[in-house]
Design a protein around this motif. Structure first.
Motif, PDB file in Angstrom:
ATOM      1  N   ALA A 171       0.861  -1.224  -0.015  1.00  0.00           N
ATOM      2  CA  ALA A 171      -0.109   0.136  -0.024  1.00  0.00           C
ATOM      3  C   ALA A 171       0.837   1.186  -0.197  1.00  0.00           C
ATOM      4  O   ALA A 171       0.521   2.320  -0.716  1.00  0.00           O
ATOM      5  CB  ALA A 171      -0.830   0.002   1.110  1.00  0.00           C
ATOM      6  N   ALA A 172       1.824   1.326   0.694  1.00  0.00           N
ATOM      7  CA  ALA A 172       2.950   2.542   0.838  1.00  0.00           C
ATOM      8  C   ALA A 172       3.642   2.522  -0.521  1.00  0.00           C
ATOM      9  O   ALA A 172       3.775   3.690  -0.963  1.00  0.00           O
ATOM     10  CB  ALA A 172       3.928   2.132   1.993  1.00  0.00           C
ATOM     11  N   ARG A 173       3.786   1.282  -1.058  1.00  0.00           N
ATOM     12  CA  ARG A 173       4.695   1.419  -2.698  1.00  0.00           C
ATOM     13  C   ARG A 173       3.757   2.212  -3.486  1.00  0.00           C
ATOM     14  O   ARG A 173       4.196   2.728  -4.491  1.00  0.00           O
ATOM     15  CB  ARG A 173       4.883   0.130  -2.702  1.00  0.00           C
ATOM     16  CG  ARG A 173       6.044   0.110  -4.097  1.00  0.00           C
ATOM     17  CD  ARG A 173       6.334  -1.239  -4.456  1.00  0.00           C
ATOM     18  NE  ARG A 173       6.946  -1.931  -3.478  1.00  0.00           N
ATOM     19  CZ  ARG A 173       8.302  -2.204  -3.208  1.00  0.00           C
ATOM     20  NH1 ARG A 173       8.921  -1.399  -4.088  1.00  0.00           N
ATOM     21  NH2 ARG A 173       8.905  -2.944  -2.357  1.00  0.00           N
ATOM     22  N   THR A 174       2.300   1.944  -3.555  1.00  0.00           N
ATOM     23  CA  THR A 174       1.564   2.700  -4.639  1.00  0.00           C
ATOM     24  C   THR A 174       1.846   4.091  -4.622  1.00  0.00           C
ATOM     25  O   THR A 174       1.561   4.869  -5.766  1.00  0.00           O
ATOM     26  CB  THR A 174      -0.038   2.321  -4.249  1.00  0.00           C
ATOM     27  OG1 THR A 174      -0.439   2.803  -3.154  1.00  0.00           O
ATOM     28  CG2 THR A 174       0.086   0.591  -4.414  1.00  0.00           C
ATOM     29  N   THR A 175       2.085   4.964  -3.654  1.00  0.00           N
ATOM     30  CA  THR A 175       2.123   6.370  -3.743  1.00  0.00           C
ATOM     31  C   THR A 175       3.417   6.610  -3.286  1.00  0.00           C
ATOM     32  O   THR A 175       4.082   6.611  -2.186  1.00  0.00           O
ATOM     33  CB  THR A 175       1.180   6.962  -2.417  1.00  0.00           C
ATOM     34  OG1 THR A 175      -0.086   6.383  -2.638  1.00  0.00           O
ATOM     35  CG2 THR A 175       1.305   8.372  -2.451  1.00  0.00           C
ATOM     36  N   ARG A 176       4.217   7.329  -4.210  1.00  0.00           N
ATOM     37  CA  ARG A 176       5.574   8.092  -3.920  1.00  0.00           C
ATOM     38  C   ARG A 176       5.335   9.360  -3.059  1.00  0.00           C
ATOM     39  O   ARG A 176       4.501  10.068  -3.423  1.00  0.00           O
ATOM     40  CB  ARG A 176       6.225   8.212  -5.348  1.00  0.00           C
ATOM     41  CG  ARG A 176       6.590   6.674  -6.010  1.00  0.00           C
ATOM     42  CD  ARG A 176       7.827   7.169  -7.229  1.00  0.00           C
ATOM     43  NE  ARG A 176       8.049   5.855  -7.788  1.00  0.00           N
ATOM     44  CZ  ARG A 176       9.210   5.405  -7.497  1.00  0.00           C
ATOM     45  NH1 ARG A 176      10.155   5.703  -6.752  1.00  0.00           N
ATOM     46  NH2 ARG A 176       9.585   4.320  -8.027  1.00  0.00           N
ATOM     47  N   LYS A 177       6.166   9.450  -2.456  1.00  0.00           N
ATOM     48  CA  LYS A 177       6.450  10.841  -1.429  1.00  0.00           C
ATOM     49  C   LYS A 177       7.701  11.183  -1.511  1.00  0.00           C
ATOM     50  O   LYS A 177       8.727  10.396  -1.512  1.00  0.00           O
ATOM     51  CB  LYS A 177       5.935  10.397  -0.067  1.00  0.00           C
ATOM     52  CG  LYS A 177       4.362  10.108   0.172  1.00  0.00           C
ATOM     53  CD  LYS A 177       4.112   9.585   1.455  1.00  0.00           C
ATOM     54  CE  LYS A 177       2.710   9.242   1.606  1.00  0.00           C
ATOM     55  NZ  LYS A 177       2.328   9.159   2.955  1.00  0.00           N
ATOM     56  N   SER A 178       7.970  12.479  -1.142  1.00  0.00           N
ATOM     57  CA  SER A 178       9.210  12.713  -0.985  1.00  0.00           C
ATOM     58  C   SER A 178       9.833  12.441   0.284  1.00  0.00           C
ATOM     59  O   SER A 178       8.957  12.149   1.051  1.00  0.00           O
ATOM     60  CB  SER A 178       9.540  14.426  -1.314  1.00  0.00           C
ATOM     61  OG  SER A 178       8.728  14.986  -0.489  1.00  0.00           O
ATOM     62  N   ALA A 179      10.974  12.533   0.553  1.00  0.00           N
ATOM     63  CA  ALA A 179      11.422  12.372   1.844  1.00  0.00           C
ATOM     64  C   ALA A 179      10.886  13.285   2.837  1.00  0.00           C
ATOM     65  O   ALA A 179      10.436  13.108   4.232  1.00  0.00           O
ATOM     66  CB  ALA A 179      12.950  12.217   1.843  1.00  0.00           C
ATOM     67  N   GLY A 180      10.795  14.555   2.539  1.00  0.00           N
ATOM     68  CA  GLY A 180      10.448  15.450   3.287  1.00  0.00           C
ATOM     69  C   GLY A 180       8.644  15.353   3.738  1.00  0.00           C
ATOM     70  O   GLY A 180       8.344  15.661   4.735  1.00  0.00           O
ATOM     71  N   MET A 181       8.056  14.898   2.481  1.00  0.00           N
ATOM     72  CA  MET A 181       6.651  14.595   2.920  1.00  0.00           C
ATOM     73  C   MET A 181       6.572  13.580   4.247  1.00  0.00           C
ATOM     74  O   MET A 181       5.506  13.617   5.059  1.00  0.00           O
ATOM     75  CB  MET A 181       6.016  14.109   1.396  1.00  0.00           C
ATOM     76  CG  MET A 181       5.713  15.328   0.737  1.00  0.00           C
ATOM     77  SD  MET A 181       4.986  14.857  -1.010  1.00  0.00           S
ATOM     78  CE  MET A 181       3.463  14.194  -0.627  1.00  0.00           C
ATOM     79  N   VAL A 182       7.323  12.576   4.027  1.00  0.00           N
ATOM     80  CA  VAL A 182       7.456  11.431   5.094  1.00  0.00           C
ATOM     81  C   VAL A 182       7.734  12.023   6.342  1.00  0.00           C
ATOM     82  O   VAL A 182       6.876  11.959   7.516  1.00  0.00           O
ATOM     83  CB  VAL A 182       8.231  10.322   4.636  1.00  0.00           C
ATOM     84  CG1 VAL A 182       8.451   9.283   5.796  1.00  0.00           C
ATOM     85  CG2 VAL A 182       7.885   9.519   3.421  1.00  0.00           C
ATOM     86  N   ALA A 183       8.590  13.181   6.500  1.00  0.00           N
ATOM     87  CA  ALA A 183       8.872  13.753   7.562  1.00  0.00           C
ATOM     88  C   ALA A 183       7.698  14.638   8.212  1.00  0.00           C
ATOM     89  O   ALA A 183       7.222  14.552   9.388  1.00  0.00           O
ATOM     90  CB  ALA A 183      10.253  14.751   7.532  1.00  0.00           C
ATOM     91  N   GLN A 184       7.059  15.039   7.331  1.00  0.00           N
ATOM     92  CA  GLN A 184       5.799  15.850   7.746  1.00  0.00           C
ATOM     93  C   GLN A 184       4.739  14.834   8.167  1.00  0.00           C
ATOM     94  O   GLN A 184       3.878  15.128   9.144  1.00  0.00           O
ATOM     95  CB  GLN A 184       5.077  16.734   6.375  1.00  0.00           C
ATOM     96  CG  GLN A 184       6.028  17.762   6.074  1.00  0.00           C
ATOM     97  CD  GLN A 184       5.474  18.536   4.799  1.00  0.00           C
ATOM     98  OE1 GLN A 184       4.562  17.758   4.007  1.00  0.00           O
ATOM     99  NE2 GLN A 184       5.773  19.703   4.406  1.00  0.00           N
ATOM    100  N   GLU A 185       4.474  13.719   7.537  1.00  0.00           N
ATOM    101  CA  GLU A 185       3.873  12.709   7.935  1.00  0.00           C
ATOM    102  C   GLU A 185       3.909  12.258   9.423  1.00  0.00           C
ATOM    103  O   GLU A 185       3.101  12.105  10.393  1.00  0.00           O
ATOM    104  CB  GLU A 185       3.631  11.524   7.218  1.00  0.00           C
ATOM    105  CG  GLU A 185       3.052  10.190   7.451  1.00  0.00           C
ATOM    106  CD  GLU A 185       3.033   8.933   6.737  1.00  0.00           C
ATOM    107  OE1 GLU A 185       2.497   8.036   7.124  1.00  0.00           O
ATOM    108  OE2 GLU A 185       3.711   8.963   5.740  1.00  0.00           O
ATOM    109  N   ARG A 186       5.333  12.085   9.685  1.00  0.00           N
ATOM    110  CA  ARG A 186       5.754  12.087  11.243  1.00  0.00           C
ATOM    111  C   ARG A 186       5.334  13.162  12.193  1.00  0.00           C
ATOM    112  O   ARG A 186       4.887  12.699  13.176  1.00  0.00           O
ATOM    113  CB  ARG A 186       7.327  11.786  11.010  1.00  0.00           C
ATOM    114  CG  ARG A 186       7.790  11.396  12.652  1.00  0.00           C
ATOM    115  CD  ARG A 186       9.338  11.588  12.776  1.00  0.00           C
ATOM    116  NE  ARG A 186       9.850  11.398  14.078  1.00  0.00           N
ATOM    117  CZ  ARG A 186       9.764  10.324  14.587  1.00  0.00           C
ATOM    118  NH1 ARG A 186       9.374   9.247  14.066  1.00  0.00           N
ATOM    119  NH2 ARG A 186      10.193  10.360  16.053  1.00  0.00           N
TER     120      ARG A 186
END
Length: 156
Positions: free
Chosen positions: A131-146
């Protein structure tokens, strides 16, 4: 610098040996961790001030569906930016591990989860990773998710 170049391969070999004192095969969660994550995160304790620890944190983060999604996003997309782990600041810069198969990422995360205190240890599935593989995110977007997860319930 020459001393460091001679010492570094020995340190890596020692770290790898420490990771696999038990039955550790390249296809096990521990073996996959050692060859893909252990070079930076070492045995799961990280490096103070440089690389955050994982042991004792992954299980707690994985205890919610949002946490499992975040962990899968980290491995699929990397993470970058300042974070706090166990109250300590880190300037994180982790690359994506998309070259690994969904099952391999699930094995790594589940193995890390099993090393924490949470019982039963949360299990991360290949479907979580897919499920995570289906949506590419920038590393910064992952930091925002955190950051968003941390606002809802403080992350370790």
């Amino acid at each position: 610098m020459t001393f460091f170049r001679r010492l570094y391969p020995r340190l890596l070999a020692a770290a790898g040996a420490t990771l696999c004192l038990t039955a550790c095969t390249p296809k096990s969660g521990a073996g996959l961790y050692g060859t893909n994550c252990g070079i930076c995160h070492h045995g799961g304790d990280g490096m103070p001030g440089a690389v955050p620890p994982l042991v004792g944190r992954v299980d707690r983060i994985a205890s919610t569906p949002e946490g499992r999604k975040y962990l899968a996003d980290v491995l699929m997309n990397g993470v970058s930016g300042p974070i706090k782990a166990n109250g300590q600041p880190y300037e994180a810069e982790m690359p994506p591990f998309r070259y690994l198969k969904d099952e391999q990422v699930a094995q790594i995360l589940t193995w890390l989860s099993s090393r924490g205190q949470t019982r039963p240890a949360p299990h991360i599935t290949a479907a979580d990773v897919a499920a995570a593989r289906t949506t590419r995110k920038s590393a910064g977007m992952v930091a925002q998710e955190r950051e968003e997860l941390d606002r809802k319930a403080p992350l370790p």
